[in-house]
Design an enzyme around this catalytic site. Sequence first.
Site, PDB file in Angstrom:
ATOM      1  N   SER A  53       0.862  -1.183   0.000  1.00 49.06           N
ATOM      2  CA  SER A  53       0.000   0.000   0.000  1.00 49.06           C
ATOM      3  C   SER A  53       0.898   1.233   0.000  1.00 49.06           C
ATOM      4  CB  SER A  53      -0.957  -0.027   1.192  1.00 49.06           C
ATOM      5  OG  SER A  53      -1.858   1.048   1.124  1.00 49.06           O
ATOM      6  N   HIS A 113      -2.540  -1.090  -3.474  1.00 52.25           N
ATOM      7  CA  HIS A 113      -3.699  -0.228  -3.254  1.00 52.25           C
ATOM      8  C   HIS A 113      -3.568   1.021  -4.119  1.00 52.25           C
ATOM      9  CE1 HIS A 113      -4.348  -2.017   1.053  1.00 52.25           C
ATOM     10  NE2 HIS A 113      -4.669  -2.857   0.095  1.00 52.25           N
ATOM     11  N   ASP A 151      -4.541  -4.777   5.715  1.00 50.40           N
ATOM     12  CA  ASP A 151      -4.984  -5.625   4.613  1.00 50.40           C
ATOM     13  C   ASP A 151      -3.927  -6.687   4.324  1.00 50.40           C
ATOM     14  OD1 ASP A 151      -6.511  -6.546   2.437  1.00 50.40           O
ATOM     15  OD2 ASP A 151      -5.377  -5.288   1.046  1.00 50.40           O
TER      16      ASP A 151
END
EC number: 3.1.1.61
Length: 383
Positions: A205, A232, A327
Amino acid sequence: MPFRVLVVDDSNFFQHRLKDIINEHPELKVVGIASNGREAVDKAAELKPDIITMDFEMPVMDGVTAIKHIMSNRRVPILMFSSLTYEGAKITLDALAAGALDFIPKDFAEVSRNSEVLKRKLHERLITLASSGSRSVVPPLATMTPPSTPAPTVATPSSFKPIASPAPTTAARAIPTVPDEPVKTSGADNYRLKNKPKILVIGASTGGPVALAEVLIALPANFPLPIVLVQHMPENFTKAFAERLNKQCHIRVREAVDGDQLQPGLALLAPGGKQLMLDKRNGGSVRVLPDDERVNYKPSLDITFGSAANNYGDKVLGVVLTGMGSDGCNGARLLKDAGSSLWSQDEASCVIYGMPMAVARAGLTDKVLSLKEIGPRLVREVM
């Protein structure tokens, strides 16, 4: 003491709205405003802010050039405001290559209507990035090129439910609270993969674009595993990012489309705004699925990890790189339950130690590695 923010934008409206929004949070204070890149360079040197918000299109000097000048004088976290277009994505990637840490969509409608969602997102990003300080040990993307040494020739080897990750609403929740477990730090000489993997899945991310480039550039063209990447990013950004990686790397990189076949030496990047799952039938392929409102991240590493566990069992190597939030942790548990292996990036080389920390503290990591070690270690363990 609040974090000191320098706002850089050529729009008077945007300058004042950003100032009002930022100053609403007690941990943030706008200490200066610059109307162009040249002024931003001067005020960054004079005010020494803890973090800078940066527009990309300005008179006198653009945002990317300003970032390069600022970083040459003093490394400071920079959050870019970006247009959600293909061209905006390319400019944003240039900004990340120059040293910016993250980006946020520039949406005049959200700013005008005083959106609470925008406020939470902006406050969270600014506080989290400012808290990270100037930590960014990754070389700029613009200067990273594939190694010149030719790679050796080697032979190539022969119903999941989405897991919703709760959306972080404050900076404190960006770094998840999980039970402390001993982090596995096997010595470099005695650690070996317990199973020979058939697929490599890497997720990231915040800080991921530069980190992924560093890992993938180290891989030779004849890398024997298919690779799936989950970064992401919004829609439109992943296509530009895949094209950039493809130019930098020995391996092939492209944005995944539904039905793409998994191939050795090919990295498929999950499209922004969608979810990517795996299907091992007919030699292995990817499924690109529409957005699911139950899932916070689009794409989500949890979903791709879980799908990999379902389809490939103990023959997956998962890698979790720098990123905000957690995540990948739930999906990593499914990988570990299936007998697969998991590596994570160490804290010192992360821009944001959130996702890797979650899997490490949950006791799911087989090996913790610095960013510069991951690519060479993949070559050593897999080829």
